[in-house]
Design a protein around this motif. Structure first.
Motif, PDB file in Angstrom:
ATOM      1  N   ARG A  70      -3.581  -1.330   2.614  1.00 32.18           N
ATOM      2  CA  ARG A  70      -2.887  -0.092   2.976  1.00 32.18           C
ATOM      3  C   ARG A  70      -1.442  -0.141   2.465  1.00 32.18           C
ATOM      4  O   ARG A  70      -0.934   0.815   1.888  1.00 32.18           O
ATOM      5  CB  ARG A  70      -2.922   0.107   4.486  1.00 32.18           C
ATOM      6  N   ARG A 104       0.259   2.401  -0.221  1.00 32.56           N
ATOM      7  CA  ARG A 104       1.472   3.153   0.085  1.00 32.56           C
ATOM      8  C   ARG A 104       2.546   2.922  -0.983  1.00 32.56           C
ATOM      9  O   ARG A 104       3.203   3.855  -1.440  1.00 32.56           O
ATOM     10  CB  ARG A 104       1.999   2.721   1.455  1.00 32.56           C
ATOM     11  N   THR A 128      -6.976  -5.370   5.485  1.00 35.24           N
ATOM     12  CA  THR A 128      -6.858  -3.920   5.596  1.00 35.24           C
ATOM     13  C   THR A 128      -5.398  -3.499   5.522  1.00 35.24           C
ATOM     14  O   THR A 128      -5.028  -2.592   4.767  1.00 35.24           O
ATOM     15  CB  THR A 128      -7.442  -3.442   6.943  1.00 35.24           C
TER      16      THR A 128
END
Lengths: 356, 356
Positions: free
Chosen positions: B114, B118, B110
């Motif tokens: 992420r 980003r 996860t």
DNA sequence: GGCAAAAAGATAGACGTCAATCATTGTTTG
DNA sequence: CAAACAATGATTGACGTCTATCTTTTTGCC
């Protein structure tokens, strides 16, 4: 993060001189007072100026010109070097790097020195050469460097030469590694290692041999070295002498071949009754690879010529770009077993795999 | 030899179009008829045009921006990666290459996904990431590539991800290599190998283990594998479980550690009465290096992170320069014995020529 | 003080590409 | 037929360095 890099104009302004003077300093055109030089250098330091290589190369319409001087002859290892260089060529052309391979007679210092002297005439950025010890070679290298040509020794160094670097393995280390492998493979039991070299006087082979002996001697195990065979790096001679020796000395438990001519060694092993001796040899080429794959030999100590060439190119390029001091890429002898062979190893286009 | 390289103007002329159109084609700006595109492409082919990267980089004021995504945690191997990247930084800055290292929680798909998402916001040229298998990671990679960002997996691949390449070793090959080494070190005698992994489910460790077993099984010798220890890659656990097992199973002749936490293994060996078992483990880090140097272990299988990073950078750069197809650099597990350890800053070379 | 040489300044074109603008065609469509 | 649009052409100013030429200032020396 987007602070822009200072340009030479910034440097000039900071140093309180004109662009022309700053340019004279960084390109060493001369005719600049010591005081101005110091101020420019200080400004470069303070601003962290780095010459924009892209702009410089554009202005000069630069293509890097590098020459590799490789010994001629049937030696598979040098054929492998040539083959790697040939493959690298197309790829490098796109990066404006032009590679020329010069072949010179092996072990012929006169020819090598002559070749280098001739190359000094061409406008070349760098040279990587397989060294041969000789005073004339040293002189030729010095002359090249005085002209601003970067000079590296590759695979074999030149004693006493002031080159920009040496890209290759330490042969004593390679020999010690062989020694350790042999000890490991004997697993504490007694044994007798038969060393094979090209000629006893070749200092690379001598270093390997000495390294191996060091390790055997330092261990507490009863693994000893038998008298050396000189195979002249020729497969027929290696084959004949090895066959004779194995017949007369049944105590041999292992073979360490420090030189070339291993096609002959492989032929002996091919029809040798089991159990065969432990075998360690140098350089991954067509026949050593095959012998490893078919289980005729145990270990190949390789110097990864692909990496050496890559390292040499990076180094030559760095010097040409004036990114000194160029990082000298350390090369360590690599061990290949049957299982960790690299997938893509070139088979020499010219040849007669029997002929080493 | 000095035929000059054709420029885009030459291409345009040859294609019978304006410079602007040729530019629209090579930079994919759109609004060009299919027919014109074909003619420009043909001209490029015929003239052998290669875009001048130096000029392009100058015009764009380009600095390459590459990100390395490395797992956080106490794992020495990843610390080593970080250290290598840190050292490479200054050198690369001179070549206008900007490197950023992002740390993410290890094994946390996860967090990795992420992080990648980003990064898609920043304007970045390429990413090299240590993979974790996960669908979201795959998606994030796809999104990045759709944006024109080059994506490589490093050390650990991501199953099912469409990346530009994987730079790392084949773990099955590494395991087989370990198996061969163990056989070699047993020298035909019977033996019992104790395997240690992190967790059984980690597929890299599982592959190594399977590879080793393959080789033992395929051989005619009587070397077998003992039940596996799961050490969680934590040195305390490795130490405790290994100590217990060695005590209860005196038949163990060798240890193969496929994972991390080897500091614990080394501690056990340090006070183990001779003869110690044969030991093969992975990754050259501070404690494994020291154990090798002091003769506590026999072989370290390393993936040469320096080379991996160098290869990844070369590859990312090639893609950024549109020198496709970028050559995928093959990485092969490398074997270190006590004798062929690479030099470090603290262990200078022996008998180094006195140049520079 | 005068003169030559040395040092420094000023400037400009070239290198090949990128990125942008504006003008000019030709084609389609209502 | 005019308007709208797509495709193409033409051109220009960066980008930072190299190289060359020419002018101006400073320095050293008799």
């Amino acid at each position: 993060m987007d602070r822009l890099q200072p340009t030479l104009s910034d440097v000039a302004r900071r140093a309180g001189v004109s662009y022309a003077t700053a340019d004279r300093v960084i390109n060493e055109r001369g005719g600049v007072a010591e005081k101005s030089m110091r101020r420019v250098r200080a400004a470069i330091e303070e601003l962290g100026y780095v010459r924009n290589v892209a702009a410089a190369n554009l202005a000069q319409k630069r293509t890097y010109r590098f020459v590799f001087v490789i010994p001629e002859g049937p030696n598979s290892f040098f054929q492998r070097l040539r083959s790697i260089l040939g493959e690298a060529r197309a790829r490098l052309a796109k990066a404006r790097v032009d590679i020329v391979v010069e072949n010179v007679e092996a072990f012929d210092a006169t020819a090598l020195a002559r070749c280098l002297t001739r190359l000094a005439g061409d406008r070349i950025d760098g040279i990587a050469l397989v060294g041969t010890d000789d005073a004339r070679v040293c002189d030729a290298i010095a002359a090249l460097r005085a002209q601003g040509v970067a000079v590296l020794t590759l695979v074999a160094d030149v004693q006493g030469a002031e080159r920009d670097g040496y890209v290759g393995i330490d042969n004593t280390v390679a020999g010690r590694t062989a020694g350790r492998l042999l000890l490991l493979a004997h697993g504490g039991r007694a044994g007798r290692v038969l060393p094979i070299v090209g000629v006893r006087t070749a200092h690379d082979h001598a270093e390997r041999l000495a390294g191996m002996r060091q390790i055997l001697a330092a261990s507490e195990s009863a693994v000893t070295a038998a008298p050396v065979i000189e195979g002249r790096d020729l497969h027929e001679i290696v084959e004949a002498r090895l066959r004779a020796r194995l017949a007369e000395d049944p105590e041999i438990t292992a073979i360490y071949s420090a030189g070339a001519g291993n096609a002959g060694l492989v032929r002996v092993l091919r029809d040798w009754p089991a159990p065969r001796p432990i075998v360690v040899l140098h350089e991954l080429v067509a026949h050593s690879r095959e012998a490893l794959e078919t289980g005729l030999i145990d270990v190949v100590i390789d110097q990864r010529p692909e990496d050496e060439i890559q390292g040499a190119l990076d180094c030559l390029r760095a010097i040409a770009d004036r990114h000194e001091p160029a990082p000298p890429p350390p090369v360590v002898p690599t061990l290949y077993l049957r299982e960790n062979l690299p997938q893509t190893v070139d088979s020499p286009p010219t040849g007669d795999p029997d002929h080493e």
